[in-house]
Structure formats: C-alpha cells, structure tokens
Design an enzyme around this catalytic site. Structure first.
Site, PDB file in Angstrom:
ATOM      1  N   CYS A 135       0.836  -1.216   0.000  1.00 46.31           N
ATOM      2  CA  CYS A 135       0.000   0.000   0.000  1.00 46.31           C
ATOM      3  C   CYS A 135       0.864   1.256   0.000  1.00 46.31           C
ATOM      4  O   CYS A 135       0.359   2.354  -0.199  1.00 46.31           O
ATOM      5  CB  CYS A 135      -0.959  -0.002   1.191  1.00 46.31           C
ATOM      6  SG  CYS A 135      -0.125   0.064   2.777  1.00 46.31           S
ATOM      7  N   CYS A 139      -2.955  -2.422   8.725  1.00 46.26           N
ATOM      8  CA  CYS A 139      -2.529  -1.089   9.166  1.00 46.26           C
ATOM      9  C   CYS A 139      -2.140  -1.134  10.651  1.00 46.26           C
ATOM     10  O   CYS A 139      -1.177  -0.478  11.066  1.00 46.26           O
ATOM     11  CB  CYS A 139      -3.635  -0.063   8.952  1.00 46.26           C
ATOM     12  SG  CYS A 139      -4.483  -0.227   7.366  1.00 46.26           S
TER      13      CYS A 139
HETATM   14 FE1  FES Z   1      -1.731   0.183   4.248  1.00 43.32          FE
HETATM   15 FE2  FES Z   1      -3.466   1.328   5.818  1.00 43.32          FE
HETATM   16  S1  FES Z   1      -3.759   0.774   3.750  1.00 43.32           S
HETATM   17  S2  FES Z   1      -1.398   0.915   6.220  1.00 43.32           S
END
Ligand code: FES
Length: 144
Positions: A33, A103
C-alpha cells in the site's frame, strides 16, 4: 464502517511529531500500500517510556492505529510495551474493517522497531522481541 474511536484518532491524532535524540526510533512500511510509519521513544534509565511521537505517511487507519499505539505504550516499561500488539490496538479502537487489519500491524511493528533500536543502542536484550522487518509484508507472509 469505522468506529467512533477510529474517527476520533484519525481526526485528532495524539502524539504526532518527532523526538530529538530519541532513545529508540523505528520505521516500517508496507510495500503493497506504500504506507510508512515511524515511531520515536524517549525511555528513561528505569526502562519506562516517558514520551512517544509518531509520523505516519499513510491511510486513515494507519494514522488512527499509530495514534492509539502511542497512547497505549506511553508510561509503560519496555516489556509491557511488547504486549501492545496489533490486536490490543484494534480492540482499543473498537475494531477495524478486515481490509485494514494490516494497518494495525504496522503500528505493532513500528513499536518493535523502536524498541529494537533502543536495545541495540544500549547493548541489551529485550526478551521476546524479534528483530523487526522493514516491510510488514514479510510478517504477513509468515502468518499465512
Ligand atoms: Fe496500508 Fe493502511 S492501507 S497501512
């Protein structure tokens, strides 16, 4: 979709910033991400975490989990801080949607990375602390 606590910590994150000459600092990311989290600890001679600051370049859940994680470790001993797992952070936030669980893992790993740095600088071993990874994908792979 998000709990009130998550929204609160996202809108008013606690302990944002840096600590000059920290006792320990740790940075972790997630290549998938692209989010990055850095945590700074100020630890006194008795091994108590006196101050914590964080900087997160990431999604709202990453900001909320880092904020909550700093609140949970502040005032704790380094050993107690190890108990602040991603599950503990999620529980304190009244949960996260499944796609956002990683996360919170970033927050756990950032705590471990900062503790690891502290241990290295002081030539000590913190029982139960594993060498941190730079990219939490490695941890996610381990869990699978
Ligand atoms: Fe990767 Fe939140 S989407 S840390």
């Amino acid at each position: 979709m998000y709990s009130e606590k998550v929204m609160d910590h996202f809108n008013n994150p606690r302990n944002v910033g840096e600590i000059e000459n920290p006792s320990g600092v740790g940075t972790v990311g997630n290549a998938k991400c692209g989010d990055i989290m850095r945590m700074y600890f100020d630890i006194d001679d008795n091994g108590i975490i006196q101050d914590v600051k964080f900087k997160t370049f990431g999604c709202g859940a990453a900001i909320a989990t880092s904020s909550m994680a700093t609140e949970l470790v502040k005032g704790k001993t380094v050993n107690e801080a190890l108990e602040v797992t991603n599950k503990a952070v999620m529980e304190a936030l009244d949960g996260l949607p499944p796609v956002k669980v990683h996360c919170s893992l970033l927050a756990e790993e950032a705590i471990h990375a900062a503790l690891w740095d502290y241990a290295q600088k002081n030539g000590i071993t913190i029982e139960g602390l594993k060498e941190p990874v730079n990219d939490i994908e490695e941890r996610l792979d381990e869990e699978e």
